[in-house]
Write a protein that holds these residues in place. Structure first.
Motif, PDB file in Angstrom:
ATOM      1  N   LEU A   1       1.176  -4.808  15.648  1.00  0.00           N
ATOM      2  CA  LEU A   1       2.017  -3.970  14.779  1.00  0.00           C
ATOM      3  C   LEU A   1       1.219  -2.777  14.264  1.00  0.00           C
ATOM      4  O   LEU A   1       1.779  -1.727  13.973  1.00  0.00           O
ATOM      5  CB  LEU A   1       2.561  -4.798  13.618  1.00  0.00           C
ATOM      6  CG  LEU A   1       3.559  -5.891  14.010  1.00  0.00           C
ATOM      7  CD1 LEU A   1       4.020  -6.676  12.798  1.00  0.00           C
ATOM      8  CD2 LEU A   1       4.766  -5.307  14.758  1.00  0.00           C
ATOM      9  N   ARG A   2      -0.085  -2.961  14.134  1.00  0.00           N
ATOM     10  CA  ARG A   2      -0.984  -1.882  13.738  1.00  0.00           C
ATOM     11  C   ARG A   2      -2.347  -2.121  14.388  1.00  0.00           C
ATOM     12  O   ARG A   2      -2.730  -3.264  14.632  1.00  0.00           O
ATOM     13  CB  ARG A   2      -1.183  -1.858  12.215  1.00  0.00           C
ATOM     14  CG  ARG A   2      -0.011  -1.286  11.431  1.00  0.00           C
ATOM     15  CD  ARG A   2       0.045   0.238  11.597  1.00  0.00           C
ATOM     16  NE  ARG A   2       1.032   0.829  10.736  1.00  0.00           N
ATOM     17  CZ  ARG A   2       2.329   0.937  10.994  1.00  0.00           C
ATOM     18  NH1 ARG A   2       2.810   0.461  12.130  1.00  0.00           N
ATOM     19  NH2 ARG A   2       3.155   1.508  10.142  1.00  0.00           N
ATOM     20  N   PRO A   3      -3.096  -1.030  14.642  1.00  0.00           N
ATOM     21  CA  PRO A   3      -4.449  -1.229  15.175  1.00  0.00           C
ATOM     22  C   PRO A   3      -5.366  -1.861  14.121  1.00  0.00           C
ATOM     23  O   PRO A   3      -5.067  -1.808  12.920  1.00  0.00           O
ATOM     24  CB  PRO A   3      -4.915   0.195  15.503  1.00  0.00           C
ATOM     25  CG  PRO A   3      -4.036   1.096  14.716  1.00  0.00           C
ATOM     26  CD  PRO A   3      -2.750   0.374  14.461  1.00  0.00           C
ATOM     27  N   ASP A   4      -6.499  -2.422  14.577  1.00  0.00           N
ATOM     28  CA  ASP A   4      -7.408  -3.133  13.662  1.00  0.00           C
ATOM     29  C   ASP A   4      -7.829  -2.277  12.471  1.00  0.00           C
ATOM     30  O   ASP A   4      -7.942  -2.760  11.345  1.00  0.00           O
ATOM     31  CB  ASP A   4      -8.667  -3.588  14.413  1.00  0.00           C
ATOM     32  CG  ASP A   4      -8.333  -4.683  15.413  1.00  0.00           C
ATOM     33  OD1 ASP A   4      -7.217  -5.238  15.338  1.00  0.00           O
ATOM     34  OD2 ASP A   4      -9.192  -4.970  16.268  1.00  0.00           O
ATOM     35  N   GLU A   5      -8.068  -0.983  12.721  1.00  0.00           N
ATOM     36  CA  GLU A   5      -8.603  -0.137  11.641  1.00  0.00           C
ATOM     37  C   GLU A   5      -7.598   0.058  10.493  1.00  0.00           C
ATOM     38  O   GLU A   5      -7.969   0.391   9.384  1.00  0.00           O
ATOM     39  CB  GLU A   5      -9.109   1.211  12.162  1.00  0.00           C
ATOM     40  CG  GLU A   5      -8.146   2.030  12.980  1.00  0.00           C
ATOM     41  CD  GLU A   5      -8.157   1.673  14.467  1.00  0.00           C
ATOM     42  OE1 GLU A   5      -8.588   0.552  14.827  1.00  0.00           O
ATOM     43  OE2 GLU A   5      -7.688   2.517  15.257  1.00  0.00           O
ATOM     44  N   PHE A   6      -6.305  -0.182  10.780  1.00  0.00           N
ATOM     45  CA  PHE A   6      -5.302  -0.039   9.726  1.00  0.00           C
ATOM     46  C   PHE A   6      -5.648  -0.938   8.540  1.00  0.00           C
ATOM     47  O   PHE A   6      -5.538  -0.518   7.379  1.00  0.00           O
ATOM     48  CB  PHE A   6      -3.916  -0.408  10.281  1.00  0.00           C
ATOM     49  CG  PHE A   6      -2.870  -0.592   9.215  1.00  0.00           C
ATOM     50  CD1 PHE A   6      -2.195   0.500   8.688  1.00  0.00           C
ATOM     51  CD2 PHE A   6      -2.573  -1.852   8.725  1.00  0.00           C
ATOM     52  CE1 PHE A   6      -1.239   0.334   7.692  1.00  0.00           C
ATOM     53  CE2 PHE A   6      -1.620  -2.033   7.728  1.00  0.00           C
ATOM     54  CZ  PHE A   6      -0.956  -0.935   7.209  1.00  0.00           C
ATOM     55  N   TYR A   7      -6.065  -2.166   8.828  1.00  0.00           N
ATOM     56  CA  TYR A   7      -6.324  -3.125   7.747  1.00  0.00           C
ATOM     57  C   TYR A   7      -7.540  -2.669   6.941  1.00  0.00           C
ATOM     58  O   TYR A   7      -7.531  -2.695   5.710  1.00  0.00           O
ATOM     59  CB  TYR A   7      -6.520  -4.537   8.337  1.00  0.00           C
ATOM     60  CG  TYR A   7      -5.297  -4.962   9.121  1.00  0.00           C
ATOM     61  CD1 TYR A   7      -4.190  -5.481   8.472  1.00  0.00           C
ATOM     62  CD2 TYR A   7      -5.218  -4.769  10.501  1.00  0.00           C
ATOM     63  CE1 TYR A   7      -3.039  -5.828   9.173  1.00  0.00           C
ATOM     64  CE2 TYR A   7      -4.077  -5.109  11.210  1.00  0.00           C
ATOM     65  CZ  TYR A   7      -2.991  -5.633  10.544  1.00  0.00           C
ATOM     66  OH  TYR A   7      -1.849  -5.958  11.234  1.00  0.00           O
ATOM     67  N   ARG A   8      -8.564  -2.222   7.672  1.00  0.00           N
ATOM     68  CA  ARG A   8      -9.777  -1.732   6.990  1.00  0.00           C
ATOM     69  C   ARG A   8      -9.425  -0.496   6.143  1.00  0.00           C
ATOM     70  O   ARG A   8      -9.704  -0.443   4.959  1.00  0.00           O
ATOM     71  CB  ARG A   8     -10.825  -1.397   8.057  1.00  0.00           C
ATOM     72  CG  ARG A   8     -12.202  -1.072   7.506  1.00  0.00           C
ATOM     73  CD  ARG A   8     -13.026  -0.363   8.565  1.00  0.00           C
ATOM     74  NE  ARG A   8     -12.361   0.853   9.043  1.00  0.00           N
ATOM     75  CZ  ARG A   8     -12.407   1.299  10.294  1.00  0.00           C
ATOM     76  NH1 ARG A   8     -13.067   0.630  11.221  1.00  0.00           N
ATOM     77  NH2 ARG A   8     -11.788   2.420  10.643  1.00  0.00           N
ATOM     78  N   ASP A   9      -8.755   0.471   6.759  1.00  0.00           N
ATOM     79  CA  ASP A   9      -8.479   1.736   6.066  1.00  0.00           C
ATOM     80  C   ASP A   9      -7.584   1.537   4.849  1.00  0.00           C
ATOM     81  O   ASP A   9      -7.607   2.338   3.918  1.00  0.00           O
ATOM     82  CB  ASP A   9      -7.806   2.737   7.021  1.00  0.00           C
ATOM     83  CG  ASP A   9      -8.723   3.122   8.168  1.00  0.00           C
ATOM     84  OD1 ASP A   9      -9.928   2.781   8.113  1.00  0.00           O
ATOM     85  OD2 ASP A   9      -8.229   3.740   9.136  1.00  0.00           O
ATOM     86  N   ASN A  10      -6.750   0.503   4.877  1.00  0.00           N
ATOM     87  CA  ASN A  10      -5.820   0.283   3.768  1.00  0.00           C
ATOM     88  C   ASN A  10      -6.273  -0.824   2.827  1.00  0.00           C
ATOM     89  O   ASN A  10      -5.496  -1.257   1.958  1.00  0.00           O
ATOM     90  CB  ASN A  10      -4.423  -0.038   4.308  1.00  0.00           C
ATOM     91  CG  ASN A  10      -3.759   1.209   4.852  1.00  0.00           C
ATOM     92  OD1 ASN A  10      -3.237   2.019   4.093  1.00  0.00           O
ATOM     93  ND2 ASN A  10      -3.833   1.398   6.157  1.00  0.00           N
ATOM     94  N   GLY A  11      -7.492  -1.280   2.988  1.00  0.00           N
ATOM     95  CA  GLY A  11      -8.021  -2.303   2.088  1.00  0.00           C
ATOM     96  C   GLY A  11      -7.195  -3.574   2.099  1.00  0.00           C
ATOM     97  O   GLY A  11      -6.955  -4.182   1.052  1.00  0.00           O
TER      98      GLY A  11
ATOM     99  N   ARG B   1       0.836  -1.210   0.000  1.00  0.00           N
ATOM    100  CA  ARG B   1       0.000   0.000   0.000  1.00  0.00           C
ATOM    101  C   ARG B   1       0.867   1.256   0.000  1.00  0.00           C
ATOM    102  O   ARG B   1       0.533   2.240  -0.649  1.00  0.00           O
ATOM    103  CB  ARG B   1      -0.928  -0.006   1.213  1.00  0.00           C
ATOM    104  CG  ARG B   1      -2.014  -1.079   1.143  1.00  0.00           C
ATOM    105  CD  ARG B   1      -2.865  -0.931  -0.113  1.00  0.00           C
ATOM    106  NE  ARG B   1      -3.981  -1.869  -0.132  1.00  0.00           N
ATOM    107  CZ  ARG B   1      -4.415  -2.510  -1.207  1.00  0.00           C
ATOM    108  NH1 ARG B   1      -3.821  -2.350  -2.380  1.00  0.00           N
ATOM    109  NH2 ARG B   1      -5.438  -3.325  -1.139  1.00  0.00           N
ATOM    110  N   ARG B   2       1.994   1.225   0.718  1.00  0.00           N
ATOM    111  CA  ARG B   2       2.874   2.409   0.724  1.00  0.00           C
ATOM    112  C   ARG B   2       3.389   2.716  -0.673  1.00  0.00           C
ATOM    113  O   ARG B   2       3.655   3.853  -1.028  1.00  0.00           O
ATOM    114  CB  ARG B   2       4.056   2.165   1.664  1.00  0.00           C
ATOM    115  CG  ARG B   2       4.263   3.315   2.621  1.00  0.00           C
ATOM    116  CD  ARG B   2       5.628   3.343   3.214  1.00  0.00           C
ATOM    117  NE  ARG B   2       5.880   2.352   4.245  1.00  0.00           N
ATOM    118  CZ  ARG B   2       7.079   2.169   4.784  1.00  0.00           C
ATOM    119  NH1 ARG B   2       8.103   2.905   4.395  1.00  0.00           N
ATOM    120  NH2 ARG B   2       7.265   1.250   5.704  1.00  0.00           N
TER     121      ARG B   2
END
Ligand SMILES: Cc1cc2nc3c(=O)[nH]c(=O)nc-3n(C[C@H](O)[C@H](O)[C@H](O)COP(=O)(O)OP(=O)(O)OC[C@H]3O[C@@H](n4cnc5c(N)ncnc54)[C@H](O)[C@@H]3O)c2cc1C
Ligand code: FES
Length: 507
Positions: free
Chosen positions: A187-197, A147-148
């Motif tokens: 390593l990242r909060p749960d919303e990271f996965y949602r926000d980054n698809g 994603r980056r």
């Protein structure tokens, strides 16, 4: 990690400092409550957050090279211009400030917006479905960098763990010792996965890869089609084929669930036996001493960690643990666990409420074997981390790659290597054609003593020691035919970084 609550160090950089104040071309001051590192590199000036985004390491004690600053603690690397985390273990950027020079004075101005520019290795053109098997160091780092780099196609992580990707090294250190809260682990909060698809499928066991159909099959029968696939299944702890090793108070340590189970038992334990004087075994011993549990370590070798670090460091580590109350049973081993009694080969017994096996790990190769990928003490990959099947990559503890420094094919079990390989494999899945040529690095922590190790030396004919190991101020060079293959150090972080740089430059 949390920001230091004490008053920020150094001068107020908004009021200006003299150019001549930059000792060794760097200085830490503050802007408001934030500590800022000012760096002079050639004719350029930079102002960047003073602490690493991994564990808050002091960047002023690192090294500056080629427009970057490297962290002294675990060798993360940041771009001085943009603050981007260029190398794990840091994955998040750090802030940057504008700097103005007036004559011989330097003023740090406003904080810069995180750049909205195109990523340095832009892959927004790439399309398709990327499936990642494994939600550990390599798998997570791969998804994050996809994603980056601007990838807009589908990304799925399939992990048989029920926990999202966590900071695994912490499981044998502060978290196990009870000195780090659980919210430090993801390593990242749960919303990271949602926000980054990023479709994160937890508790999902991949059972088979169908190379012809280009899909992976998970338990229960669901299929995940892929255009490119990354295998990052890591390693699993070895168990001992001894009677009693299957009892509920006998543990191995790999996952967060393993760690929590050990902690639950440790809460009511008075004495523990650690079988194996490996890195993980001894870190567990230190963590359990932090919980005031009596700890015995049984292992067949003469000195702990001698095979990797040599006899001098082995003796030091033994003494260090003994100073903290650990009892060693070396040149010995546990032959059976009869209820609470661990029976030693030499005849003695130790009553233990808790037993932890730290007897090594095995790479999880079953999926690759079944799919017919070439296996050679690990999954054989090329310099681009591609396996013997086009479009299928492997990274982390399972991958055996051609290491340009040692000129050998190697496989290691290091957190930073797994993350960096995950990133490079991901970039290559996007067609960016990047060689994996990082010098391997790992760290280990025993009480307040960190050991940093860079390079790779399975054998050596000389260990050149600078400084004094006992005083915890040393650097050891492992040499073969005069060439430095690896360097280990205690509290000589900048020198360890310089050794890494030197190894990079001789590749
Ligand atoms: C307690 C502990 C402490 C450590 N401390 C350090 C340290 O201080 N320094 C250091 O350098 N290294 C350390 N390591 C080693 C480091 O954690 C590993 O090298 C690193 O995690 C390897 O990354 P990986 O992605 O290859 O595998 P992992 O991080 O293990 O991830 C593998 C993932 O694959 C999943 N998986 C496996 N098989 C399947 C399947 N069939 N289907 C679906 N999912 C699957 C697993 O559930 C897991 O999510 C430590 C390891 C442990 C266990
Ligand atoms: S604190 Fe900087 S790399 Fe870990």
């Amino acid at each position: 990690m949390t920001q230091d609550q004490t008053a920020p160090r150094g001068p107020d950089l908004t009021q200006g400092i003299a150019l001549s104040d930059l000792a060794d071309s760097r200085l830490v001051g503050h802007v408001g409550n934030e500590e800022v590192l000012v760096v002079r590199s050639g004719s350029e000036l930079f102002a960047i957050g003073a602490h690493c985004s991994h564990y808050h390491g002091p960047l002023v004690e690192g090294i500056v090279t080629g427009g970057t600053v490297r962290c002294p603690w675990h060798h993360a690397c940041f771009d001085l211009r943009s603050g981007e985390a260029l190398r794990p273990p840091a994955l998040s950027p750090i802030d940057c400030w504008n700097v103005e020079r007036r004559g011989d004075q330097i003023f740090v101005k406003e904080k810069r917006e995180q750049p909205k520019r195109r990523p340095p290795r832009d892959a927004s053109h790439a399309t398709g479905r990327i499936v990642i098997v494994g939600g550990g160091a390599a798998g997570f780092a791969a998804a994050e960098i996809l994603r980056r780099r601007g990838f807009r196609g589908d990304v799925a992580i399939l992990s048989n763990d029920s926990a999202p990707p966590v900071d695994r090294p912490n499981l044998s250190k502060d978290y196990l010792a009870g000195s780090a809260p659980q919210d430090w682990l993801p390593l990242r909060p749960d919303e990271f996965y949602r926000d980054n698809g990023i479709a994160l499928h937890l508790a999902t066991e991949v059972t088979r890869i169908d190379i012809k159909a280009r899909e992976v099959i998970v338990a229960g029968g669901k299929n995940f089609p892929f255009d490119r696939l990354l295998l990052a299944t890591g390693a699993e702890p070895a168990r001992l084929p001894i009677p009693g090793a299957d009892q509920p108070h006998v543990y191995t340590l790999r996952s967060l669930a393993d760690c929590q189970a050990i902690i639950n038992t440790a809460k009511h334990a008075a004495r523990a036996v650690v079988i194996g004087a490996s890195f993980i075994g001894l870190e567990v011993a230190a963590a359990l001493r932090g919980r005031n549990i009596e700890v015995h370590v049984a292992a067949p070798e003469e000195r702990p960690m001698e095979r990797v670090l040599g006899p001098q460091m082995g003796d030091f580590i033994r003494t260090l643990h003994e100073e903290h109350g650990v009892v060693f049973h070396l040149r010995d081993t546990v032959t059976a666990i009869d209820g609470r009694r661990a029976i030693l080969k030499t005849g003695g017994t130790i009553d233990a409420d808790l037993v932890v096996l730290g007897v090594g790990v095995r790479p999880r190769l079953a999926l690759a074997e079944q799919a017919g990928l070439i296996i050679d003490h690990g999954i054989a990959v090329d310099a681009f981390l591609e396996t013997s099947v086009r479009g299928i990559y492997a990274a982390g503890d399972i991958a055996r790659w051609p290491d340009p420094h040692s000129r050998e094919r190697i496989r290691v079990e290091h957190w930073v290597v797994a993350e960096r390989q995950g990133q490079i494999a991901a970039e290559n899945m996007l067609g960016l054609n990047v060689r994996f040529d990082a010098v391997p690095f790992f760290w280990s922590q025993h009480y307040d003593v960190p050991i940093n190790y860079v390079g790779h030396a399975e054998q050596w004919d000389e260990i050149a020691i600078e400084g004094d190991i006992k005083s915890r101020d040393c650097l050891l060079r492992y040499k073969r035919k005069g060439q430095v293959m690896a360097v280990a150090s205690i509290f000589r972080d900048a020198e360890n970084l310089r050794a890494e740089l030197a190894m990079e430059q001789t590749q």
